[in-house]
Design a protein around this motif. Structure first.
Motif, PDB file in Angstrom:
ATOM      1  N   ASP A 151     -16.521  -4.643  -8.201  1.00 34.98           N
ATOM      2  CA  ASP A 151     -15.258  -4.100  -8.297  1.00 34.98           C
ATOM      3  C   ASP A 151     -14.453  -3.958  -7.030  1.00 34.98           C
ATOM      4  OD1 ASP A 151     -15.284  -2.803 -11.158  1.00 34.98           O
ATOM      5  OD2 ASP A 151     -17.342  -1.989 -10.377  1.00 34.98           O
ATOM      6  N   ILE A 152     -13.084  -4.268  -7.517  1.00 36.45           N
ATOM      7  CA  ILE A 152     -12.120  -4.359  -6.335  1.00 36.45           C
ATOM      8  C   ILE A 152     -11.045  -3.454  -6.680  1.00 36.45           C
ATOM      9  CG2 ILE A 152     -10.736  -5.665  -4.762  1.00 36.45           C
ATOM     10  CD1 ILE A 152     -13.640  -6.572  -4.668  1.00 36.45           C
ATOM     11  N   ALA A 153     -11.075  -2.118  -6.113  1.00 34.27           N
ATOM     12  CA  ALA A 153     -10.163  -0.973  -6.436  1.00 34.27           C
ATOM     13  C   ALA A 153      -9.054  -1.058  -5.625  1.00 34.27           C
ATOM     14  CB  ALA A 153     -10.707   0.320  -6.485  1.00 34.27           C
ATOM     15  N   MET A 154      -7.741  -1.340  -6.069  1.00 33.93           N
ATOM     16  CA  MET A 154      -6.250  -1.522  -5.537  1.00 33.93           C
ATOM     17  C   MET A 154      -5.633  -0.194  -5.472  1.00 33.93           C
ATOM     18  SD  MET A 154      -5.305  -5.266  -6.440  1.00 33.93           S
ATOM     19  CE  MET A 154      -5.507  -4.901  -8.250  1.00 33.93           C
ATOM     20  N   ALA A 155      -5.001   0.138  -4.179  1.00 32.24           N
ATOM     21  CA  ALA A 155      -4.482   1.616  -4.188  1.00 32.24           C
ATOM     22  C   ALA A 155      -3.162   1.417  -4.837  1.00 32.24           C
ATOM     23  CB  ALA A 155      -4.059   1.784  -2.668  1.00 32.24           C
ATOM     24  N   ASP A 156      -2.450   2.428  -5.307  1.00 33.76           N
ATOM     25  CA  ASP A 156      -1.092   2.473  -5.896  1.00 33.76           C
ATOM     26  C   ASP A 156      -0.246   1.749  -4.928  1.00 33.76           C
ATOM     27  OD1 ASP A 156      -2.280   4.080  -7.824  1.00 33.76           O
ATOM     28  OD2 ASP A 156      -1.253   5.914  -7.342  1.00 33.76           O
ATOM     29  N   GLN A 203      -0.369  -8.070  -0.572  1.00 35.45           N
ATOM     30  CA  GLN A 203      -1.836  -7.615  -0.181  1.00 35.45           C
ATOM     31  C   GLN A 203      -2.839  -7.799  -1.149  1.00 35.45           C
ATOM     32  OE1 GLN A 203       0.112  -3.526  -0.988  1.00 35.45           O
ATOM     33  NE2 GLN A 203      -0.605  -2.826   1.311  1.00 35.45           N
ATOM     34  N   CYS A 204      -2.374  -8.216  -2.433  1.00 28.75           N
ATOM     35  CA  CYS A 204      -3.104  -8.668  -3.600  1.00 28.75           C
ATOM     36  C   CYS A 204      -3.548 -10.139  -3.469  1.00 28.75           C
ATOM     37  CB  CYS A 204      -2.613  -8.277  -5.056  1.00 28.75           C
ATOM     38  SG  CYS A 204      -3.576  -8.845  -6.105  1.00 28.75           S
ATOM     39  N   LEU A 205      -2.781 -10.872  -3.638  1.00 23.75           N
ATOM     40  CA  LEU A 205      -2.908 -12.528  -3.509  1.00 23.75           C
ATOM     41  C   LEU A 205      -3.909 -13.069  -2.694  1.00 23.75           C
ATOM     42  CD1 LEU A 205       0.457 -13.597  -4.811  1.00 23.75           C
ATOM     43  CD2 LEU A 205      -1.603 -12.638  -6.092  1.00 23.75           C
ATOM     44  N   ILE A 256       2.787 -14.724 -11.646  1.00 22.51           N
ATOM     45  CA  ILE A 256       2.841 -16.423 -11.945  1.00 22.51           C
ATOM     46  C   ILE A 256       2.035 -16.979 -10.703  1.00 22.51           C
ATOM     47  CG2 ILE A 256       4.158 -18.306 -11.752  1.00 22.51           C
ATOM     48  CD1 ILE A 256       6.297 -16.807 -13.002  1.00 22.51           C
ATOM     49  N   ARG A 257       1.991 -16.642  -9.620  1.00 22.01           N
ATOM     50  CA  ARG A 257       1.107 -17.285  -8.608  1.00 22.01           C
ATOM     51  C   ARG A 257      -0.275 -16.791  -8.560  1.00 22.01           C
ATOM     52  NH1 ARG A 257       3.578 -14.901  -3.273  1.00 22.01           N
ATOM     53  NH2 ARG A 257       1.605 -15.797  -2.471  1.00 22.01           N
ATOM     54  N   ARG A 258      -0.460 -15.541  -8.989  1.00 20.94           N
ATOM     55  CA  ARG A 258      -1.766 -15.229  -9.370  1.00 20.94           C
ATOM     56  C   ARG A 258      -2.629 -15.948 -10.552  1.00 20.94           C
ATOM     57  NH1 ARG A 258      -2.840  -9.894 -13.230  1.00 20.94           N
ATOM     58  NH2 ARG A 258      -2.108 -11.718 -14.802  1.00 20.94           N
ATOM     59  N   ASN A 259      -1.742 -16.274 -11.601  1.00 24.76           N
ATOM     60  CA  ASN A 259      -2.553 -17.020 -12.660  1.00 24.76           C
ATOM     61  C   ASN A 259      -2.693 -18.405 -12.355  1.00 24.76           C
ATOM     62  OD1 ASN A 259      -1.863 -14.715 -14.026  1.00 24.76           O
ATOM     63  ND2 ASN A 259      -0.299 -15.372 -15.273  1.00 24.76           N
ATOM     64  N   ASN A 260      -1.640 -18.875 -11.526  1.00 21.69           N
ATOM     65  CA  ASN A 260      -1.684 -20.482 -11.078  1.00 21.69           C
ATOM     66  C   ASN A 260      -3.123 -20.479 -10.008  1.00 21.69           C
ATOM     67  OD1 ASN A 260       0.295 -21.473 -12.788  1.00 21.69           O
ATOM     68  ND2 ASN A 260       1.954 -21.063 -10.904  1.00 21.69           N
ATOM     69  N   MET A 261      -3.452 -19.551  -9.362  1.00 24.91           N
ATOM     70  CA  MET A 261      -4.546 -19.489  -8.591  1.00 24.91           C
ATOM     71  C   MET A 261      -5.797 -19.630  -9.350  1.00 24.91           C
ATOM     72  SD  MET A 261      -5.256 -16.699  -5.577  1.00 24.91           S
ATOM     73  CE  MET A 261      -3.438 -16.558  -5.155  1.00 24.91           C
ATOM     74  N   VAL A 262      -5.694 -18.814 -10.483  1.00 28.29           N
ATOM     75  CA  VAL A 262      -7.025 -18.970 -11.301  1.00 28.29           C
ATOM     76  C   VAL A 262      -7.116 -20.178 -11.965  1.00 28.29           C
ATOM     77  CG1 VAL A 262      -7.998 -17.980 -13.312  1.00 28.29           C
ATOM     78  CG2 VAL A 262      -7.038 -16.482 -11.696  1.00 28.29           C
ATOM     79  N   ARG A 301       1.177   1.343 -12.032  1.00 29.19           N
ATOM     80  CA  ARG A 301       1.199   2.013 -10.738  1.00 29.19           C
ATOM     81  C   ARG A 301       0.771   0.962  -9.706  1.00 29.19           C
ATOM     82  NH1 ARG A 301      -1.535   7.815 -11.673  1.00 29.19           N
ATOM     83  NH2 ARG A 301      -1.309   7.867  -9.439  1.00 29.19           N
ATOM     84  N   LEU A 302       0.827  -0.392  -9.945  1.00 27.66           N
ATOM     85  CA  LEU A 302       0.939  -1.187  -8.786  1.00 27.66           C
ATOM     86  C   LEU A 302       2.271  -1.949  -8.502  1.00 27.66           C
ATOM     87  CD1 LEU A 302      -2.497  -3.085  -9.307  1.00 27.66           C
ATOM     88  CD2 LEU A 302      -2.069  -0.966  -7.900  1.00 27.66           C
ATOM     89  N   ALA A 303       2.405  -2.942  -7.695  1.00 25.39           N
ATOM     90  CA  ALA A 303       3.758  -3.264  -7.406  1.00 25.39           C
ATOM     91  C   ALA A 303       4.058  -4.835  -7.263  1.00 25.39           C
ATOM     92  CB  ALA A 303       4.163  -2.546  -6.258  1.00 25.39           C
ATOM     93  N   LEU A 304       3.167  -5.462  -8.299  1.00 25.41           N
ATOM     94  CA  LEU A 304       3.257  -7.155  -8.150  1.00 25.41           C
ATOM     95  C   LEU A 304       4.612  -7.424  -8.842  1.00 25.41           C
ATOM     96  CD1 LEU A 304       0.109  -6.535  -7.607  1.00 25.41           C
ATOM     97  CD2 LEU A 304      -0.195  -8.659  -8.519  1.00 25.41           C
TER      98      LEU A 304
END
Length: 288
Positions: free
Chosen positions: A197-202, A208-210, A254-260, A245-248
Motif C-alpha cells: 500500500d502506497i498512500a499519497m498525500a492530498d 512526486q508520483c511518477l 498518460i506518462r503513468r499509463n505508458n510506464m505500465v 484530491r490528488l493533482a496529476l
C-alpha cells in the motif's frame, strides 16, 4: 485489443454522482480518433458465468443481487439503485475482464482492455462504492483455474484503495496487490491491507508520483516475476476530479499509463487493463 460490454445504460436518479455517461463517451471518442483506427479492435464483452463469479464471491450474495433481494443496507453501501439493467451491465463488466484475460493468455494478444470494469471495492460477500462484482478478482481466479498461473500482479492506480480486491486475495501469495491511492480518500472504515500500500498525500503531483511508481514497477517485476498483470487504470487522480484530491495532470496520467505498458512490454508480461474510476467531466479533462 479492447473487450467492452456494450452500451447498456443503468437508470440513475437525477443528480446521481456516478458518471454513467463516461463509458459511452469514451468509446465514442476512441472510435472517432483516426490514430486508433487500426490499433484497437472493439469486441463486445460477454456476461460472466455464475461459475466464474463464484470463484471469488459468496453464492448467497450473487443470488441476492441477481434476484433483487438485496437488503436496503446493501443497496445503500453499493451506492447504486438495483435494476435489471444494473444486473446485466455488472455481469458484462466482469465478463469483459474475464474475456480480456482469455485473450492475453490465449497467445494471440499481449494486451487487452475492458472499457469499464475495475470494480475493486466489491468484496467476497458484498458490494460497495459503485462496485457490484470484483471483475479483476474473478479474472485472476479464472487465470489460476484455467491456465495454472501462480504469479499474478494487480497494479491498482485508482485514487481509491481497492479494498475489495485486497481483501479477497489477502494471504494468497498467487496474487500480489500493489495499490497507490490517496491517503485521505475513500474507503475510510473499510480500508484493507494490500500486499503493498502506497498512500499519497492530498495534492500529490506528477513529479512526486511518477518517479515513485517507476521504482516500484521495477521492484515488483524483478521480485515477483508476474505471469500476468492487471492494471486498474483509474483516472480519478486527475487534478480537479470531484472525488480525487490528488493533482496529476492529463499528461502525467498518460506518462503513468505508458510506464505500465512499457514495463509489461519489456518483461513480456500479458496485460489486462480496466477503466476504473474517473469523476471529472470528460470535456473538461480533455482540455488539461
Amino acid at each position: 485489443m479492447d473487450s467492452h460490454h456494450g452500451l447498456v445504460q443503468v437508470p440513475l436518479p437525477p443528480g446521481h454522482r456516478f458518471p454513467m455517461e463516461k463509458y459511452r463517451r469514451t468509446r465514442q471518442l476512441l472510435q472517432e480518433d483516426p490514430q486508433c483506427a487500426e490499433k484497437i479492435l472493439f469486441v463486445p464483452g460477454p456476461q460472466a458465468s455464475v461459475e466464474d463469479l463464484l470463484l471469488v464471491h459468496a453464492p448467497e450474495y450473487i443470488d441476492r443481487f441477481k434476484t433483487a433481494k438485496m437488503t436496503p443496507s446493501e443497496v445503500r453501501n453499493l451506492g447504486l439503485p438495483h435494476s435489471a439493467e444494473l444486473v446485466g451491465r455488472s455481469l458484462c463488466s466482469s465478463g469483459s475482464t474475464i474475456a480480456a484475460t482469455h485473450l492475453v493468455l490465449g497467445g494471440k494478444h499481449t494486451m487487452a482492455a475492458n472499457m469499464a470494469g475495475g470494480t475493486h471495492h466489491a468484496f467476497r460477500d458484498r458490494g460497495e462504492g459503485f462496485c457490484v462484482c470484483n471483475d479483476i478478482s474473478s479474472a485472476a481466479a479464472v487465470a489460476i483455474r484455467d491456465y495454472g498461473l501462480s504469479r499474478i500482479l494487480v497494479v491498482d492506480l485508482d485514487v481509491h484503495q481497492g479494498n475489495g480486491t485486497s481483501s479477497i486475495w489477502e494471504g494468497d501469495r498467487r496474487v500480489v496487490t500493489f495499490d497507490m491511492h490517496g491517503a485521505n480518500n475513500y474507503p475510510y472504515s473499510s480500508r484493507m491491507r494490500s500486499t503493498y500500500d502506497i498512500a499519497m498525500a492530498d495534492g500529490t503531483t506528477d513529479a512526486q508520483c511518477l518517479p515513485l511508481l517507476e521504482k516500484w514497477l521495477d521492484h515488483l517485476v524483478n521480485h515477483h516475476q508476474p505471469q500476468l498483470m492487471f492494471f486498474q487504470a483509474g483516472v480519478d487522480a486527475l487534478q480537479g476530479d470531484s472525488l480525487g484530491r490528488l493533482a496529476l495532470t492529463r499528461q502525467g496520467l498518460i506518462r503513468r499509463n505508458n510506464m505500465v505498458y512499457k514495463t509489461c512490454e519489456q518483461a513480456s508480461i500479458p496485460l489486462v487493463i480496466t477503466m476504473g474510476g474517473g469523476y471529472a467531466k470528460v470535456w473538461n479533462a480533455l482540455q488539461q
